[in-house]
Design a protein around this motif. Structure first.
Motif, PDB file in Angstrom:
ATOM      1  N   VAL A 214       0.936  -1.154   0.067  1.00  0.00           N
ATOM      2  CA  VAL A 214      -0.298   0.118   0.029  1.00  0.00           C
ATOM      3  C   VAL A 214       0.891   1.292   0.009  1.00  0.00           C
ATOM      4  N   GLY A 215       2.038   1.212   0.965  1.00  0.00           N
ATOM      5  CA  GLY A 215       2.780   2.323   0.933  1.00  0.00           C
ATOM      6  C   GLY A 215       3.381   2.467  -0.434  1.00  0.00           C
TER       7      GLY A 215
ATOM      8  N   ILE B 282       2.346   1.753  -3.524  1.00  0.00           N
ATOM      9  CA  ILE B 282       1.414   2.484  -4.524  1.00  0.00           C
ATOM     10  C   ILE B 282       0.984   3.673  -3.954  1.00  0.00           C
TER      11      ILE B 282
ATOM     12  N   GLY C 188      -4.657   1.310  -7.043  1.00  0.00           N
ATOM     13  CA  GLY C 188      -4.276  -0.030  -6.522  1.00  0.00           C
ATOM     14  C   GLY C 188      -5.086  -1.094  -7.037  1.00  0.00           C
TER      15      GLY C 188
ATOM     16  N   LEU D 281     -11.807  -3.935  -2.387  1.00  0.00           N
ATOM     17  CA  LEU D 281     -10.290  -3.743  -2.127  1.00  0.00           C
ATOM     18  C   LEU D 281     -10.291  -2.298  -1.289  1.00  0.00           C
TER      19      LEU D 281
ATOM     20  N   PHE E 274      -7.536  -1.397   1.379  1.00  0.00           N
ATOM     21  CA  PHE E 274      -6.737  -0.007   1.375  1.00  0.00           C
ATOM     22  C   PHE E 274      -7.111   0.566   2.690  1.00  0.00           C
TER      23      PHE E 274
ATOM     24  N   ILE F  31      -5.643  -1.058   6.059  1.00  0.00           N
ATOM     25  CA  ILE F  31      -4.185  -0.823   6.056  1.00  0.00           C
ATOM     26  C   ILE F  31      -3.627   0.859   5.974  1.00  0.00           C
ATOM     27  N   ALA F  32      -4.320   1.552   5.146  1.00  0.00           N
ATOM     28  CA  ALA F  32      -3.870   3.012   5.160  1.00  0.00           C
ATOM     29  C   ALA F  32      -4.300   3.547   6.632  1.00  0.00           C
TER      30      ALA F  32
ATOM     31  N   ILE G 260      -1.523   2.369   9.190  1.00  0.00           N
ATOM     32  CA  ILE G 260      -0.268   3.265   8.742  1.00  0.00           C
ATOM     33  C   ILE G 260      -0.455   4.849   9.238  1.00  0.00           C
TER      34      ILE G 260
END
Lengths: 236, 247
Positions: A59-60, A62, A82, B22, B27, B30-31, B34
């Protein structure tokens, strides 16, 4: 691949809708993606495990690529770019499974991907500049460029389709021909090459889609456009 | 080119659904994690920065305290050295004073001892001289021990005050005379004649013998005593030597 690569035989029908192999494979990929996403994101921790770290890395990466191209927060563009990258990658690599034909080796799937890119370009362009602003962008740098810009929109979308379709379909055909002519293990180097080609094509398609979107939202249009032209030439 | 429009449509729908799947299930979480980690890291960094600033402040404070302590230590040492110097000076002065006092005391003692020793030496010397003189006089002839002193006694009586001389032998009372030895009649007569002469009247003497006189005569009156003997002379000499000073 028994017939023409441009022809599809429906496996079964749901009412009037013929269900072909690429659709089934795509459904399988979607199911796997949903299952994997649910399992992988079930217990996310601040101190990540191996799988979480790998996913964060993807993810990072992308986000990093999108940010470099668009020159702004990558979050709104992450799902489209993505998903295109991951789907094409998984679809291309699905050819490694015996009996599975990658959906991207079919024109319809690649066309669907290109249509989504085209629609995304329009969507983000309108969201950024409004309908009139987006339409005015076709008249840049002058009104005389309107036909050329429209043709460019069509041709670059068409080029996305043709490039992906040509690369993947040709790879599948070559492996099929070699497999029919030579022994069981002979196509393995070609399959390894196909893995590389699949990854490269996924990257190219995603980045080009990102560049088109960036052009629409006023990112680094000129340089990205030039880059995309050169990349198109190289890949085909 | 043949395109299956149904497949194209289905694939387009499939891909849009996949975008949603997704985006929603991969995404976004996960984002999110993060972003959460970045926030936690930023928070940690902020806290670390605050802690670092605090530590820096404490370090500066500690350095100031150390410098203050060093300065205070220096002042204490200086003060202690000053006090020690003053106390040393005081002790030295006291010691010097005490030493002077002891020295003076010792000098006094030495002087006193010296004087005592000198007196003792003088006394011994005088005693020795008297003893020597007595031994020497014992070697003189017997008549010289009395006869040689008659005139001297008469001269001494003559030097007495008038009133004292008048009391001697007044009303015919005998004059009391001590002699070193038994006097011969001639010596008595000579004595009476000498005394009568200086007293201006006839007197008789009553002689008593006192060997302590060694040689000579001594006259005893009511208010006077005339000593003209060797013992009296030796006494005077001894007194003179020892510093008693009584003649």
């Amino acid at each position: 691949m028994n017939g023409s690569p441009l022809e599809l035989e429906p496996l079964f029908r749901i009412g009037p809708v013929p269900i072909t192999e690429p659709v089934i494979t795509t459904w399988a990929i979607m199911a796997l993606a949903l299952l994997f996403s649910l399992l992988a994101t079930r217990r996310l921790e601040l101190v990540p495990g191996k799988l979480q770290a790998a996913l964060e890395l993807v993810v990072g990466a992308i986000d990093h690529q999108v940010e470099e191209v668009v020159q702004r927060d990558p979050a709104p563009f992450r799902p489209i770019v993505g998903t295109i990258f991951l789907f094409i990658l998984v679809a291309n690599w699905s050819s490694l499974l015996p009996g599975v034909e990658p959906p991207t080796a079919r024109l319809e799937t690649d066309a669907a991907l290109a249509l989504i890119v085209l629609a995304s370009t329009a969507y983000f362009g309108i969201r950024q500049s409004g309908v009139s602003g987006y339409l005015k962008s076709f008249a840049q740098p002058s009104w005389a460029m309107i036909p050329l810009n429209i043709v460019e929109q069509i041709t670059r979308t068409f080029s996305l389709v043709v490039r992906l379709f040509g690369n993947i379909m040709s790879g599948v055909f070559v492996i099929g021909i070699v497999l029919s002519l030579a022994g069981l293990f002979v196509p393995i180097p070609l399959m390894a090459l196909e893995v590389l080609t699949g990854a490269v094509q996924a990257y190219i398609f995603a980045i080009l889609g990102c560049v088109f979107i960036a052009t629409a939202v006023g990112g680094e249009a000129a340089s990205a456009g030039a880059n995309s032209s050169s990349m198109q030439g190289n890949s085909t | 080119m043949h395109i299956d429009w149904w497949t194209l449509g289905l694939q387009t729908i499939n891909l849009l659904v996949l975008v949603w799947i997704l985006s929603r299930f991969l995404f976004r979480p996960i984002a999110g994690i993060i972003r959460e980690r970045q926030a936690a890291s930023a928070d940690l960094l902020k806290k670390a920065e605050v802690e670092r600033d605090k530590a820096d402040l404490e370090e500066r404070q500690a350095e100031q305290d150390k410098e203050e302590a060093e300065r205070a230590r220096g002042e204490v040492l200086k003060s202690a050295a000053k006090e020690a110097e003053a106390e040393k000076t005081q002790i030295l002065a006291a010691a010097r004073q005490e030493a002077d006092k002891l020295r003076a005391q010792a000098k006094t003692d030495i002087e006193r001892l010296r004087q005592a020793e000198e007196a003792r030496s003088n006394r011994q010397a005088s005693e020795l001289a008297v003893e020597i003189a007595a031994k020497l006089f014992n070697r003189l002839p017997r008549n010289a021990r009395i006869g040689g002193f008659v005139d001297g006694l008469a001269e001494a009586v003559a030097k007495l005050p008038e009133r004292t001389r008048a009391e001697i032998g007044a009303a015919g009372a005998p004059v009391m005379v001590k002699a070193a030895q038994e006097m011969s009649p001639g010596e008595v007569t000579a004595l009476e004649a000498a005394l009568s002469k200086v007293l201006g009247c006839e007197v008789a003497v009553s002689v008593t013998v006192d060997p302590e006189l060694i040689a000579g005569l001594e006259l005893e009156a009511a208010h006077a005593s005339v000593r003209n003997s060797f013992a009296a002379d030796l006494d005077r000499i001894a007194n003179g030597l020892t510093g008693d000073g009584q003649e």
